[in-house]
Design an enzyme around this catalytic site. Sequence first.
Site, PDB file in Angstrom:
ATOM      1  N   HIS A 205      31.129  42.884  36.671  1.00  0.00           N
ATOM      2  CA  HIS A 205      31.843  41.973  37.572  1.00  0.00           C
ATOM      3  C   HIS A 205      31.089  41.667  38.859  1.00  0.00           C
ATOM      4  CE1 HIS A 205      32.705  45.751  39.591  1.00  0.00           C
ATOM      5  NE2 HIS A 205      32.975  45.036  40.661  1.00  0.00           N
TER       6      HIS A 205
HETATM    7  C1  UD1 Z   1      36.003  43.335  44.775  1.00  0.00           C
HETATM    8  C2  UD1 Z   1      35.093  44.164  45.671  1.00  0.00           C
HETATM    9  C3  UD1 Z   1      34.141  44.975  44.812  1.00  0.00           C
HETATM   10  C4  UD1 Z   1      34.887  45.792  43.782  1.00  0.00           C
HETATM   11  C5  UD1 Z   1      35.772  44.865  42.968  1.00  0.00           C
HETATM   12  C6  UD1 Z   1      36.563  45.639  41.945  1.00  0.00           C
HETATM   13  C7  UD1 Z   1      34.488  43.199  47.863  1.00  0.00           C
HETATM   14  C8  UD1 Z   1      33.389  42.599  48.638  1.00  0.00           C
HETATM   15  N1  UD1 Z   1      34.267  43.318  46.525  1.00  0.00           N
HETATM   16  O1  UD1 Z   1      35.189  42.396  44.099  1.00  0.00           O
HETATM   17  O2  UD1 Z   1      33.411  45.854  45.634  1.00  0.00           O
HETATM   18  O3  UD1 Z   1      33.964  46.460  42.940  1.00  0.00           O
HETATM   19  O4  UD1 Z   1      36.668  44.197  43.874  1.00  0.00           O
HETATM   20  O5  UD1 Z   1      37.346  44.829  41.165  1.00  0.00           O
HETATM   21  O6  UD1 Z   1      35.503  43.539  48.426  1.00  0.00           O
HETATM   22  N2  UD1 Z   1      40.878  37.607  41.033  1.00  0.00           N
HETATM   23  C9  UD1 Z   1      42.007  37.379  40.288  1.00  0.00           C
HETATM   24  N3  UD1 Z   1      43.026  38.283  40.398  1.00  0.00           N
HETATM   25  C10 UD1 Z   1      42.966  39.370  41.194  1.00  0.00           C
HETATM   26  C11 UD1 Z   1      41.808  39.586  41.951  1.00  0.00           C
HETATM   27  C12 UD1 Z   1      40.773  38.704  41.858  1.00  0.00           C
HETATM   28  O7  UD1 Z   1      42.101  36.414  39.558  1.00  0.00           O
HETATM   29  O8  UD1 Z   1      43.936  40.140  41.240  1.00  0.00           O
HETATM   30  C13 UD1 Z   1      39.770  36.643  40.935  1.00  0.00           C
HETATM   31  C14 UD1 Z   1      39.846  35.600  42.004  1.00  0.00           C
HETATM   32  O9  UD1 Z   1      39.425  34.390  41.440  1.00  0.00           O
HETATM   33  C15 UD1 Z   1      38.836  36.063  43.019  1.00  0.00           C
HETATM   34  C16 UD1 Z   1      37.801  36.734  42.140  1.00  0.00           C
HETATM   35  O10 UD1 Z   1      38.541  37.316  41.072  1.00  0.00           O
HETATM   36  O11 UD1 Z   1      38.295  35.035  43.786  1.00  0.00           O
HETATM   37  C17 UD1 Z   1      37.031  37.801  42.839  1.00  0.00           C
HETATM   38  O12 UD1 Z   1      37.899  38.698  43.547  1.00  0.00           O
HETATM   39  P1  UD1 Z   1      37.400  39.343  44.944  1.00  0.00           P
HETATM   40  O13 UD1 Z   1      38.433  40.252  45.472  1.00  0.00           O
HETATM   41  O14 UD1 Z   1      36.917  38.275  45.818  1.00  0.00           O
HETATM   42  O15 UD1 Z   1      36.111  40.158  44.540  1.00  0.00           O
HETATM   43  P2  UD1 Z   1      35.819  41.138  43.317  1.00  0.00           P
HETATM   44  O16 UD1 Z   1      34.734  40.533  42.522  1.00  0.00           O
HETATM   45  O17 UD1 Z   1      37.066  41.548  42.599  1.00  0.00           O
END
Ligand code: UD1
Length: 367
Positions: A205
């Site tokens: 991821h």
């Molecule tokens: C975040 C953390 C990362 C961790 C990861 C675990 C930071 C900088 N990154 O990255 O260190 O390893 O979480 O999962 O804080 N999304 C959904 N549903 C959710 C959450 C996210 O659909 O419940 C999608 C959204 O489109 C979002 C994307 O995933 O924009 C990324 O989520 P985000 O929290 O920005 O970063 P992660 O890649 O999850």
Amino acid sequence: MKILSIVGARPNFMKVAPLHRAFASREGLESKIIHTGQHYDARMSDVFFKQLELPEPDYFLGVGGGSHTQQTARTMLAFESVLQAEKPDAVLVVGDVNATLACALVAVKEHIPVVHVEAGLRSGDRRMPEEINRILTDSISDYLFVTEQAALDNLKAENVPDEKVFFVGNVMIDSLVHYREKARQLPLLSELGLEPESYVLMTMHRPANVDHVAGLRSILDLIKSTAAYRTVLFPIHPRTRNNMAQFGLQTELEAIPNLRLLEPQGYLEFLQLMENACLIITDSGGIQEETTCLKVPCLTFRDSTERPVTVELGTNFLLADLDPQTVHRHVVAILEGKMKTGTIPPLWDGQTAGRVAEILASSLQKK
Ligand code: UD1
């Protein structure tokens, strides 16, 4: 005495759960949980609260996705009001996600002591958003609780005063020890029709791997070459799923023979899948530690790790090169048993949260 503990994203929940339990069981210590809402899907968040027996958060800030700046800024604005209303004795943050830095920054500006659990880890790679979060959070923390020797060395090299730093072990391993037996009881493996040690478990991821088409292509190749050898289970993170679709690779992914694509798993389900895998392929941070504790071989797709003890003592192996042939060589070597079984690092014993609670209770009392 009141401590506000922050959770934002999936890897935070299993770290805060044992801390909250340890705080709540101490007389005179009030523990409140603030969920920033960085992760919000039921499968990325709610299931963890339920399985880890966390109470409903006292505040849910509903921050959601967006750019790093948007996420961090929205968290700061929302958390500032909570802090002003609650006036806690300390704010506790864990790990390295955006919620960690955002809330630490608000607290330090309000002159509230900041407690960082899992401090001192450094990958040396400042292109990782988590590395920036780690460096900045540590630089404004009053209590730095560390998991391994390298973290002590890093903080010393950054001139953090010794009296702020405590080597206590790993709270995430507290959860693993606490829930391991319960995870073993789940019917998941038999529902999937899988025998123990018959499959490779995979997670990917990290933006550096999944935010561009070349990285996604490499992941497809990697899955194809591994699945030719063993069943691959791939619980897919929303970021990776969205990007596969966006770059038009979803159909190709779904068509790979011997690949089982799964939704993101709950804590207990994933623990069962990890414990029974013959190999885990990942780019995660925490999984490197969990596999070391479970003594399951782990191939980590990164140039560097902020958790070197998992390579030095544990079962982790770093691989920067996603070239399918290199990967295949490693996978085969591991599956043929040519990899060390490793040892569990010092103080990863399931008792870390109690140590943190003890130190905070006596130290905050004196202030
Ligand atoms: C975040 C953390 C990362 C961790 C990861 C675990 C930071 C900088 N990154 O990255 O260190 O390893 O979480 O999962 O804080 N999304 C959904 N549903 C959710 C959450 C996210 O659909 O419940 C999608 C959204 O489109 C979002 C994307 O995933 O924009 C990324 O989520 P985000 O929290 O920005 O970063 P992660 O890649 O999850």
